[in-house]
Design an enzyme around this catalytic site. Sequence first.
Site, PDB file in Angstrom:
ATOM      1  N   ASP A   1       0.833  -1.198   0.000  1.00  0.00           N
ATOM      2  CA  ASP A   1       0.000   0.000   0.000  1.00  0.00           C
ATOM      3  C   ASP A   1       0.871   1.254   0.000  1.00  0.00           C
ATOM      4  OD1 ASP A   1      -2.298  -1.516   0.080  1.00  0.00           O
ATOM      5  OD2 ASP A   1      -2.464  -1.465   2.270  1.00  0.00           O
TER       6      ASP A   1
ATOM      7  N   TYR B   1       6.514  -8.434   8.617  1.00  0.00           N
ATOM      8  CA  TYR B   1       6.218  -7.011   8.789  1.00  0.00           C
ATOM      9  C   TYR B   1       6.439  -6.591  10.232  1.00  0.00           C
ATOM     10  CZ  TYR B   1       3.473  -7.646   4.451  1.00  0.00           C
ATOM     11  OH  TYR B   1       3.068  -7.954   3.183  1.00  0.00           O
TER      12      TYR B   1
ATOM     13  N   ASP C   1      -6.508   1.585   8.079  1.00  0.00           N
ATOM     14  CA  ASP C   1      -5.192   2.135   8.417  1.00  0.00           C
ATOM     15  C   ASP C   1      -5.350   3.623   8.717  1.00  0.00           C
ATOM     16  OD1 ASP C   1      -5.418   3.427   5.957  1.00  0.00           O
ATOM     17  OD2 ASP C   1      -4.002   2.111   4.938  1.00  0.00           O
TER      18      ASP C   1
ATOM     19  N   ARG D   1      -3.613  -4.899   7.776  1.00  0.00           N
ATOM     20  CA  ARG D   1      -4.627  -3.945   8.246  1.00  0.00           C
ATOM     21  C   ARG D   1      -5.785  -4.686   8.914  1.00  0.00           C
ATOM     22  NH1 ARG D   1      -6.600  -1.182   3.080  1.00  0.00           N
ATOM     23  NH2 ARG D   1      -5.647  -2.951   2.017  1.00  0.00           N
TER      24      ARG D   1
END
Length: 302
Positions: free
Chosen positions: A38, A66, A80, A179
Site C-alpha cells: 500500500d 512485517y 489504516d 490492516r
Amino acid sequence: MDGVLLLDKPVGMTSHDCVARIRRLFKIKKAGHTGTLDPNVSGVLPICIGKATRIAEFLTGTTKTYEGEVTLGIATTTEDSGGEIIASQKVDRVISRSEIEAVFQQLTGEIAQTPPMYSAIKVKGKKLYEYARAGIEIERPTRIVTIHELTLLDERNEFSGNTVSFRFRVTCSKGTYIRTLAVMIGERLGYPAHMSHLVRTAAGPFSLQDCVTFTQIEQCAERGELQSLLLPIEKALFHLPKYEINDKVAEKVKNGALLPLPAFLRSLEGPVLMVTKEREALALYIKHPSKPHLMKPLKVLR
C-alpha cells in the site's frame, strides 16, 4: 539488464509508481513487482527486470514479515491511518501485556480474513477499492491465511490511555492483510482499531538490509553502475528446493527433456531448481501431472 532489484519502497508511492520509476531509471520496458505494498507502507519490494519477469510468480508466493503498530480506540474506512474515522471508543481500562499476548496466540496459525473494501481484490471484474470509492458496499470473499508468528515488540507490561498503541512483528503467508489483522486484534480486545504504521521487513529470503533506496539507485545510474544492483535470476531462486545434476543430465535439462522423478522429491508440491555442481541454475522442474514417475520442465532458464 536482467535480474531482481530489491527496492526499499518509500511511503507515499504505490507499487505501480515504483515500477514505472524503475523503468525510467533503467531505461527498460519489462519490469514488474512481486507483491503489492500500500502507498503508506514502506519496505521490501522485489522488482523483476528484463528476463527476470519470467520468475516473478515464484517470488510472490513467499512468506512475508512485517513490523507494525496497532492503535486501539479508532476504526477507519481503510483499516489504516489514511482512512476516515468510522468508529471511536475511549479505552476505558488498563490492558495487560499478557492479554495482548493471549490474543496474539489465538491469531497464530490458520485464520479466516475478509479483505477490506479498500483493497485490490477483484470481485465481478472490478477491484474492491473501485466499489468503495463509488460508495458501494459489496460482499467480499473470505480467505484462509496463515500467521506463522505474531510477536509483541512493545516492552510495557500495562497499556492505558484514551487510545492505546503497541508495536508487533508478524510473519505470514501470501495474501494476508495486516490492516485486517490489526482490526481483528482490536475486536478481540474489545475496541475498534486500525493499523497505524507498517514496514515490510522481509519477503521470502530477502530482507530490508538487502534493499536499496531510490537515492542509491539514482546515484548508481549517474555512475553507469545499475547492473551491480541486480540480483542474478538464479540467486533470486535459491530459496527453492534444489536438485544437483551432472553435466550429462544438464544437457537434457537445457533441452527441456522429461526426467525420472527422484524418490526424495515425490512429496514435493512446488517447483525444484535444477542446478549444476557449480551451483548454476538451469531450470525449474515440477512433477509430471499424468506420469507419476517423471518430472517436466516448468521454465528453462538457460
